[in-house]
Design an enzyme around this catalytic site. Structure first.
Site: not given
Ligand SMILES: [Zn+2]
Lengths: 308, 156
Positions: A53-54, A82, A103, A131
């Site tokens: 969603r974000t 890696k 994020r 957030h």
């Protein structure tokens, strides 16, 4: 650090918040007027943990402004797997985009990344930390439904690990808002958030039960209690059941009560609540696009001015 | 005669640092802070719960051939605000420093929040803001109270 990174809600003043909310309202009123405003700009989407969603909301916002997005893709298939550091990844990606959205599962990731990049960086969630763009859309929805001053906001659920709660609680201290926090003892607000609330002189109370405060609320912000926070399934069931609302629970609430939720919900709001006048969580989710358009517009605008 | 003189007489060091007036109970934490566990071969004298004129009891740490970095002094100021640092050259105190509580502590303590970005392999130094009664991680906001500092933070 650049002034135009958005890392934490604690950096937002009342004027900052109102500027974004006002711009989002203008966008809402006439979306077509904003199309093409940032054609040629590219937004880099750096999602180190999945969040459909974000990510889609930022992607949509940028495209509605006429810009494009570039997505680093799943972490599993990237060089991060890696062992590349976040600092290195971000230093590479900043060369690809005019602004970056991050994020990340670790707290403080965005604050650190901001030290390494020169393009505007937006924190789209760092672990259990912050957030802030969710908070802007929460505030937008609260303002639309109840105004932002002289109101009582109840925030219920997982207050300890809920980053949306941490950002919202600190942003609300800019307004004349009484905050009533409702959670199990084990999921109370973390010390750092309480420290800031106390420091700002906010009117705050903590409860383990919604009953005593529900009737006073203008806004009830519900969050999910995550099963994985509890070692024992029974313990989780006992706690989760107590922080669940159904239509009948809302009988004692004000007619004008607005129920919000950052979504996704599991069963903390019964589906029957969706049909009441109180339910505004889907509208809240939709507000993510104009809010992120407003934010990106101001970040890209500032950035262009800075270059001239 | 000051109590410092008396201590120095007990076990004088030739060159190095005497950390005096430590809050009782902090001596071992100070050794940890300095990364001293005996394996490096340093000559170290430690006095614990020593009677003191200014404090009821105090700890004292003397380290031969070692001076403190500014960040070590900063952490010392947080865990033991009354401490004094005497730099010794040729058995004489050549500098007597009263430490001041810093605004932030950088690069010596690691964040107790295991999910903090600073606990990974990122190219950054840890940074804590010094609050009235504790420390706060600049990155993840975690707050560690003064009384918990030595048990919750590790020296890097
Ligand atoms: Zn931290």
């Amino acid at each position: 650090m650049r002034q135009d990174h958005l890392i934490s809600a604690t950096q937002l003043s009342r004027a900052d918040i109102e500027a974004v909310l006002d711009r989002a309202a203008e966008i809402d009123a006439d979306p077509a007027a904003w199309h093409g405003r940032h054609s040629g700009s590219i937004l880099g989407l750096c999602f180190f943990e999945p969040s459909t969603r974000t990510r889609m909301s930022f992607d949509t916002a940028m495209k509605r402004l006429g810009g494009r997005t570039t997505d680093m893709g799943a972490v599993e298939s990237s060089s991060v797997k890696k062992g590349e550091t976040l600092a290195d990844t971000m230093r590479v990606l900043e060369g690809y985009a005019d602004a970056l959205v991050l994020r990340h599962p670790s707290e403080g990731a965005a604050a650190m990344a901001a030290e390494f990049v020169d393009v505007p960086l937006v924190n789209a969630g760092d672990g259990a930390g912050q957030h802030p763009t969710q908070t802007l859309l929460d505030l937008y929805t609260i303002r639309e439904n109840a105004g932002l001053d002289d109101i009582t906001v109840g925030i219920m659920g997982d207050l300890k690990y809920g980053r949306t709660v941490h950002s919202l609680a600190s942003a609300l201290t800019n307004f004349d808002v009484r905050q009533e926090f409702v959670s199990p003892e084990s999921l109370r607000l973390p010390r750092s958030v309480r420290y800031d609330l106390h420091g700002s002189g906010a009117q705050v109370r903590e409860h383990t039960d919604l009953d005593g405060v529900l009737a006073d609320l203008d806004i009830l912000y519900v969050t999910r209690i995550q099963r994985e926070r509890f070692p024992d399934e029974n313990e989780y069931r006992k706690v989760a059941g107590e922080y669940r609302i159904d239509a009948e629970d809302l009988d004692v609430a004000k007619d004008s009560l607005t129920v919000l939720h950052p979504l996704p919900r599991v069963d903390e709001i019964a589906p029957e609540v969706d049909d009441t006048r109180h339910a505004k969580y889907f509208e809240q989710a939709h507000n993510g696009v104009p809010i992120r358009m407003a934010l990106l517009d101001s970040l890209l605008e500032t950035d262009t001015e800075g270059d001239r | 005669m000051t109590d410092t003189d008396r201590e120095l007489r007990v076990s004088k060091i030739r060159n190095g640092t005497v950390i005096d007036h430590l809050t009782a109970g902090q001596a071992l934490n100070v050794l940890a802070l300095l990364g001293i566990d005996g394996s490096g071969g340093e000559t170290v004298s430690v006095g614990m719960n020593v009677p003191s004129d200014t404090l009821a009891t105090k700890d004292i740490v003397k380290v031969e051939d070692r001076e403190l970095s500014q960040s070590e002094v900063d952490v010392l100021a947080v865990i033991s605000p009354e401490a004094t640092i005497n730099i010794i050259r040729d058995y004489e105190v050549i500098e007597k420093q009263r430490i001041e509580r810093p605004e932030s502590v950088e690069g010596v303590l690691s964040c107790p929040n295991r999910n903090c970005i600073t606990t990974g392999d990122e190219p950054i130094r840890t940074r804590f803001a010094v609050l009235e009664e504790g420390l706060r991680c600049h990155y993840c906001d975690e707050i560690v109270r003064e009384s918990e500092i030595t048990s919750h933070l590790t020296v890097t």
